[in-house]
Design an enzyme around this catalytic site. Sequence first.
Site, PDB file in Angstrom:
ATOM      1  N   PHE A 112      -6.892  83.218  76.023  1.00  0.00           N
ATOM      2  CA  PHE A 112      -6.935  84.659  75.264  1.00  0.00           C
ATOM      3  C   PHE A 112      -5.948  85.524  75.127  1.00  0.00           C
ATOM      4  O   PHE A 112      -5.573  86.205  74.047  1.00  0.00           O
ATOM      5  CB  PHE A 112      -8.241  85.483  75.901  1.00  0.00           C
ATOM      6  CG  PHE A 112      -7.674  86.403  77.041  1.00  0.00           C
ATOM      7  CD1 PHE A 112      -7.634  87.897  76.846  1.00  0.00           C
ATOM      8  CD2 PHE A 112      -7.452  86.162  78.460  1.00  0.00           C
ATOM      9  CE1 PHE A 112      -7.159  88.758  77.781  1.00  0.00           C
ATOM     10  CE2 PHE A 112      -6.938  86.880  79.253  1.00  0.00           C
ATOM     11  CZ  PHE A 112      -7.072  88.143  78.962  1.00  0.00           C
ATOM     12  N   LYS A 113      -4.819  85.209  75.703  1.00  0.00           N
ATOM     13  CA  LYS A 113      -3.582  86.140  75.761  1.00  0.00           C
ATOM     14  C   LYS A 113      -2.901  85.639  74.470  1.00  0.00           C
ATOM     15  O   LYS A 113      -2.455  86.389  73.737  1.00  0.00           O
ATOM     16  CB  LYS A 113      -2.469  85.670  76.898  1.00  0.00           C
ATOM     17  CG  LYS A 113      -3.064  85.809  78.383  1.00  0.00           C
ATOM     18  CD  LYS A 113      -3.232  87.141  78.717  1.00  0.00           C
ATOM     19  CE  LYS A 113      -3.889  87.336  80.076  1.00  0.00           C
ATOM     20  NZ  LYS A 113      -3.111  87.298  81.289  1.00  0.00           N
ATOM     21  N   ASP A 114      -3.367  84.439  73.922  1.00  0.00           N
ATOM     22  CA  ASP A 114      -2.552  84.156  72.728  1.00  0.00           C
ATOM     23  C   ASP A 114      -2.948  85.064  71.634  1.00  0.00           C
ATOM     24  O   ASP A 114      -2.238  85.251  70.545  1.00  0.00           O
ATOM     25  CB  ASP A 114      -3.261  82.781  72.012  1.00  0.00           C
ATOM     26  CG  ASP A 114      -2.448  81.543  72.922  1.00  0.00           C
ATOM     27  OD1 ASP A 114      -1.394  81.785  73.176  1.00  0.00           O
ATOM     28  OD2 ASP A 114      -3.272  80.570  73.177  1.00  0.00           O
ATOM     29  N   THR A 145       0.004  84.898  80.597  1.00  0.00           N
ATOM     30  CA  THR A 145       0.787  85.790  79.796  1.00  0.00           C
ATOM     31  C   THR A 145       1.944  84.861  79.467  1.00  0.00           C
ATOM     32  O   THR A 145       2.415  85.207  78.389  1.00  0.00           O
ATOM     33  CB  THR A 145       0.844  86.974  80.556  1.00  0.00           C
ATOM     34  OG1 THR A 145      -0.441  87.517  80.847  1.00  0.00           O
ATOM     35  CG2 THR A 145       1.640  87.853  79.561  1.00  0.00           C
TER      36      THR A 145
END
Length: 484
Positions: A112-114, A145
Amino acid sequence: MWYVSTRGMAPRIDFEGALFSGYAPDGGLYMPEELPQLSRETLREWSMLSYPSLVKELCSLFIGPELIPRDDLNDLIDRAFSRFRHREVVHLSRLRNGLNVLELWHGVTYAFKDMSLCCAAQFLQYFLQKRKRHVTVVVGTSGDTGSAAIESVHGAKNVDIIVLLPKGHCTKIQELQMTTVLRDNVHVFGVEGNSDELDEPIKTVFADVAFVKKHNLMSLNSINWSRVLVQIAHHFFAYFRCAPSLDTHPLPPVEVVVPTGAAGNLAAGCIAQKMGLPIHLVVAVNSNDIIHRTIQWGDFSLSKAVKPTLASAMDIQVPYNMERIFWLLSGSDSQVIRALMEQFERTKSVGLPKELHSKLAEAVTSQSVSDEAITQTMGRCWQENEYLLCPHSAVAVSCHYQQVDRQQPSPPRCCLAPASAAKFPEAVRAARLTLDTPAEILALEHKETRCTPMRKGDDWTRMLRDTIEDLSQQWQGRFQNLPA
């Protein structure tokens, strides 16, 4: 829109200032001075939007058009999401027993950091090109991250990125996603310590305000406001996809289950709540349970040590975004927050004031999930749906199954899924399941790697400062040699 420090001792700044900052000079984190309040009509309009359109609307509330005109903002966000594998960017899987899983992992690094980092990098490069500046980004990572930050800026002319990863504390795939990027502007250090320990030299460097200014340092960890801003959209999207109808009065609630380590996604959810989104937040953590203890008993204190778990990206003891949540729930009382956080930094233990604790317990409920429950949840979800969860997503889904098994009536529930199971083969094997690994992840095994060790006994702060100074000198040399 202005941004202020949670500790109240730093001058207020605009979005560009907040983007280029790590911690505020007083040690606090930046937050919007005021939060926009959304009307029922706005929520109804937004409910029809795609995920990228929702991000555009949200960002336009927090980034003034004098900084990034709306057409430019739309282009930057389209560019940020252009390499996602799913055409919707995020996808909601509706599974058996009312299980809704919001897949936030369709970006390049399968996490999800993308989503927030690719937007942050576009904003960053927009301002750097405009101002003809160079920055050095410093990132500490517990796993995801680092690779997402590298992916978002590698090859950029005016950005160098330094990543500190905890050697042996993230999965082999997570490590390879960082150490196989052999670009000139990417500098990876393997630290003999856990993710909390490697944060210490970063915090020390950022505390030297003159050094930060001289070398144009910034962070892309979730201390950076731009990361939290984009993550607010997850909660709106989850609500709009899971609410039965927006025609009832009051609007129906939806429960959002947030698996977290540093509490960035949780801070984003609390902001969405304050803006008028009728969500109930459930925070799900692994055995590193400081957030759970804080919500249950007001006990914001470190355990003796970080416990390694299957949900390794959440093996964090210092959830720095809790400071944003405390500030929000205290009614922006920076004096209270400053005293609280300074005591925590001194003693590593603080009891929340009674009023703040009761507001926190009202806004968020919590659960701590063991490794055994993680593997059981992964197994059950596969058995019921032939759907493979990553261990972090399983932390959230475990909370859902507990509620289902109690057969208690509850509002619709959405579990945020922060990563693909493909990144965590060790956890999949522990759950006695099999994995169909994507070709681009298998290819990592055969690539050349580059990583500088930071060993126990080395002066990590000195090594970090020396690297930053070297990069500054190289940039100045390149800049002076550019044609006029």
